[in-house]
Design a protein around this motif. Structure first.
Motif, mmCIF file in Angstrom:
data_model
loop_
_atom_site.group_PDB
_atom_site.id
_atom_site.type_symbol
_atom_site.label_atom_id
_atom_site.label_comp_id
_atom_site.label_asym_id
_atom_site.label_seq_id
_atom_site.Cartn_x
_atom_site.Cartn_y
_atom_site.Cartn_z
ATOM 1 N N THR A 168 -40.450 103.295 9.478
ATOM 2 C CA THR A 168 -39.242 102.791 8.830
ATOM 3 C C THR A 168 -38.316 103.929 8.415
ATOM 4 N N THR A 169 -38.882 104.987 7.882
ATOM 5 C CA THR A 169 -38.072 106.165 7.552
ATOM 6 C C THR A 169 -37.366 106.698 8.786
ATOM 7 N N GLU A 170 -38.102 106.771 9.882
ATOM 8 C CA GLU A 170 -37.526 107.270 11.130
ATOM 9 C C GLU A 170 -36.458 106.320 11.672
ATOM 10 N N LEU A 171 -36.683 105.025 11.556
ATOM 11 C CA LEU A 171 -35.707 104.054 12.047
ATOM 12 C C LEU A 171 -34.392 104.134 11.269
ATOM 13 N N TRP A 172 -34.471 104.296 9.964
ATOM 14 C CA TRP A 172 -33.236 104.417 9.191
ATOM 15 C C TRP A 172 -32.493 105.701 9.543
ATOM 16 N N THR A 173 -33.235 106.782 9.763
ATOM 17 C CA THR A 173 -32.595 108.033 10.174
ATOM 18 C C THR A 173 -31.896 107.854 11.521
ATOM 19 N N MET A 174 -32.579 107.181 12.437
ATOM 20 C CA MET A 174 -31.986 106.940 13.749
ATOM 21 C C MET A 174 -30.772 106.022 13.653
ATOM 22 N N ALA A 175 -30.882 104.959 12.876
ATOM 23 C CA ALA A 175 -29.762 104.030 12.736
ATOM 24 C C ALA A 175 -28.521 104.755 12.209
ATOM 25 N N SER A 176 -28.703 105.579 11.195
ATOM 26 C CA SER A 176 -27.579 106.328 10.636
ATOM 27 C C SER A 176 -26.971 107.251 11.696
ATOM 28 N N TRP A 177 -27.831 107.918 12.451
ATOM 29 C CA TRP A 177 -27.367 108.833 13.515
ATOM 30 C C TRP A 177 -26.535 108.084 14.557
ATOM 31 N N LEU A 178 -26.927 106.867 14.876
ATOM 32 C CA LEU A 178 -26.238 106.075 15.900
ATOM 33 C C LEU A 178 -25.078 105.255 15.335
ATOM 34 N N GLY A 179 -24.821 105.375 14.046
ATOM 35 C CA GLY A 179 -23.719 104.638 13.439
ATOM 36 C C GLY A 179 -24.022 103.166 13.233
ATOM 37 N N LEU A 180 -25.314 102.827 13.095
ATOM 38 C CA LEU A 180 -25.733 101.450 12.877
ATOM 39 C C LEU A 180 -26.080 101.249 11.404
ATOM 40 N N LYS A 181 -25.873 100.033 10.905
ATOM 41 C CA LYS A 181 -25.968 99.826 9.459
ATOM 42 C C LYS A 181 -27.193 99.027 9.017
ATOM 43 N N THR A 182 -27.796 98.282 9.925
ATOM 44 C CA THR A 182 -28.932 97.451 9.528
ATOM 45 C C THR A 182 -30.072 97.577 10.529
ATOM 46 N N LEU A 183 -31.270 97.181 10.058
ATOM 47 C CA LEU A 183 -32.456 97.110 10.916
ATOM 48 C C LEU A 183 -32.922 95.667 10.971
ATOM 49 N N ARG A 184 -33.344 95.232 12.153
ATOM 50 C CA ARG A 184 -33.916 93.905 12.310
ATOM 51 C C ARG A 184 -35.174 94.010 13.167
ATOM 52 N N VAL A 185 -36.243 93.394 12.692
ATOM 53 C CA VAL A 185 -37.541 93.466 13.365
ATOM 54 C C VAL A 185 -37.895 92.095 13.911
ATOM 55 N N GLN A 186 -38.170 92.018 15.195
ATOM 56 C CA GLN A 186 -38.578 90.752 15.798
ATOM 57 C C GLN A 186 -40.101 90.628 15.771
ATOM 58 N N PRO A 187 -40.608 89.401 15.705
ATOM 59 C CA PRO A 187 -42.054 89.189 15.515
ATOM 60 C C PRO A 187 -42.840 89.290 16.815
ATOM 61 N N ARG A 188 -42.756 90.418 17.465
ATOM 62 C CA ARG A 188 -43.528 90.614 18.700
ATOM 63 C C ARG A 188 -44.311 91.911 18.579
ATOM 64 N N GLY A 189 -45.598 91.867 18.887
ATOM 65 C CA GLY A 189 -46.431 93.051 18.843
ATOM 66 C C GLY A 189 -47.392 93.037 17.674
ATOM 67 N N ASN A 190 -48.498 93.776 17.803
ATOM 68 C CA ASN A 190 -49.560 93.744 16.803
ATOM 69 C C ASN A 190 -49.222 94.486 15.515
ATOM 70 N N LEU A 191 -48.053 95.133 15.460
ATOM 71 C CA LEU A 191 -47.653 95.828 14.238
ATOM 72 C C LEU A 191 -46.354 95.248 13.672
ATOM 73 N N ALA A 192 -45.861 94.191 14.269
ATOM 74 C CA ALA A 192 -44.553 93.660 13.877
ATOM 75 C C ALA A 192 -44.523 93.215 12.416
ATOM 76 N N GLY A 193 -45.587 92.581 11.953
ATOM 77 C CA GLY A 193 -45.603 92.105 10.571
ATOM 78 C C GLY A 193 -45.499 93.246 9.577
ATOM 79 N N ALA A 194 -46.275 94.307 9.796
ATOM 80 C CA ALA A 194 -46.257 95.455 8.891
ATOM 81 C C ALA A 194 -44.910 96.163 8.923
ATOM 82 N N VAL A 195 -44.328 96.294 10.115
ATOM 83 C CA VAL A 195 -43.028 96.962 10.224
ATOM 84 C C VAL A 195 -41.941 96.133 9.547
#
Length: 418
Positions: free
Chosen positions: A382-409
């Motif tokens: 999550t820390t890395e995703l926010w850093t990446m989002a800021s770098w790319l000029g994106l303002k929000t994160l959205r997680v879709q419920p696919r994959g064995n780690l989706a709930g935790a993320v």
């Protein structure tokens, strides 16, 4: 042979050589870091896929953090014609940018195209006699051009496909580029342009100039550079860095050892001797965390990725959607000295959102590594995703419920947003 290195020590040595063993510093990232990356790696891979960020942007982000992508483009393709005093484009590891200092060594890749080069030239000439020479003359006289600017020489008869452009002029230009008879660069919209080598590189074409190293010396120079870039690896690991022929790897390795570029060592579980680069070091602990592009040097050679990190990996871009296992554009997530998961990411620019389309943890634990909990991985990611989002000029994160780690993320992302 030295004493056997542990698998964990080998991973740390490799990541240290790759610039990924430590947490990123807080320094500003600019030309000095761009030059450092090119000097260290010798090659920065290019690819047109832009679902997240173009391939050449990601390795710099993984190692240095946020930076101005426009400044990297200016460093790599600096002037109005797309040329740079620092770098040139060629087939270093697939389509890539390399530092100009490697141009004499790369000459062998331009002139030693083997049977493929002859067959390709014959195919183009058979369909369009004289086209290659005509295109070359125009580029040398009046370049730079993109393919569209020369289509009138041999107008397209067939429609273009969704992935590749196979017009006769484009085929001629690509043949001239691969054989070093014209220089290639990039301008607006990431289109490849073509120019005379004197303007692009400051030297004569590869089939005319005498600036290249002799073939055996060139291959050895590339292998030596790769040895330092990877720090530790089997001969084939090292050879793949510049896509040297695997059959040459053992002799190139022996020569590197004889000259003190590397020493032979054994690594726990590898099953074959490894090269340890002179000057390579084990930092003792790996503390970094980074999302890695499919086109990152760490991910290039799949046998090494599996042997070192226990990860079986493929890019599923060209896999039909019903047959994809993990997702269209999954990025391995490096945490310390482990690849702990892979995540299918998309930059939804219209919605200003970084979308996590699938989240998967790696179930295999490699030797000497502590198994990370789902929560630990999700928090670091999550820390890395926010850093990446800021770098790319994106303002929000959205997680879709696919994959064995989706709930935790998803839980970690929601908590971080409160």
């Amino acid at each position: 042979m030295t004493d056997t290195l542990s698998a964990a020590a080998a991973r740390r040595i490799f990541l240290n050589a790759q610039g990924l063993a430590r947490k990123r510093g807080g320094r500003r990232v600019g030309d000095a870091q761009f030059a450092e990356y090119l000097r260290r790696q010798g090659v920065l891979q290019l690819d047109s896929v832009n679902v997240l960020a173009r391939a050449h942007y990601m390795p710099l982000f993984s190692r240095y953090g946020s930076y101005d992508r426009g400044k990297l483009d200016s460093f790599l393709w600096g002037d109005a014609d797309g040329h740079s005093p620092h770098a040139f484009e060629h087939w270093g590891h697939e389509a890539s940018v390399s530092p100009l200092t490697l141009l004499p060594a790369m000459h062998v890749k331009m002139t030693d195209t083997g049977a493929w080069g002859s067959r390709n030239e014959a195919r183009i000439e058979s369909a369009h006699p004289g086209l290659i020479a005509q295109v070359r003359e125009r580029v040398e006289a009046d370049g730079p051009f993109d393919a569209a600017g020369l289509e009138h020489i041999a107008p397209r008869q067939e429609t273009s496909g969704p992935w590749w452009d196979h017009s006769a002029v484009k085929s001629a230009l690509e043949h001239l580029f691969i054989t070093g008879k014209v220089a290639a660069s990039r301008r607006g919209h990431f289109r490849r342009t073509y120019d005379g080598t004197m303007r692009g590189w400051g030297v004569a074409p590869a089939d005319v100039g005498t600036w290249g190293l002799a073939p055996s010396a060139a291959r050895q120079a590339l292998f030596d550079h790769a040895t330092a870039a990877v720090g530790i690896g089997t001969p084939r690991d090292v050879a793949d860095h510049f896509r040297l022929k695997p059959g040459l790897a053992q002799q190139l390795a022996a020569d590197a050892v004889a000259r003190g570029i590397a020493t032979w060592t054994d690594v726990e579980g590898w099953g074959e001797p490894a090269l340890l680069a002179a000057g390579a070091s084990d930092p003792g602990r790996a503390t970094g965390a980074a999302l890695l592009s499919p086109f990152d040097p760490v991910c290039w050679y799949r046998p090494r990725l599996e042997r070192m990190f226990g990860m079986t990996y493929r890019i599923e871009i060209y896999t039909p959607e019903p047959k994809r296992v993990y997702g269209y554009y999954t990025l391995p997530f490096l945490m310390g000295d482990q690849v702990v998961g892979r995540f299918d990411l998309k930059a939804d620019r219209a919605a200003h959102t970084l979308r996590v389309l699938a989240s998967w943890r790696e179930e295999r634990t490699v030797s000497g590594a502590r198994r990370r909990s789902d929560a630990e991985i999700a928090d670091a990611l999550t820390t890395e995703l926010w850093t990446m989002a800021s770098w790319l000029g994106l303002k929000t994160l959205r997680v879709q419920p696919r994959g064995n780690l989706a709930g935790a993320v998803d839980a970690a992302v929601r908590e971080s947003a409160t």
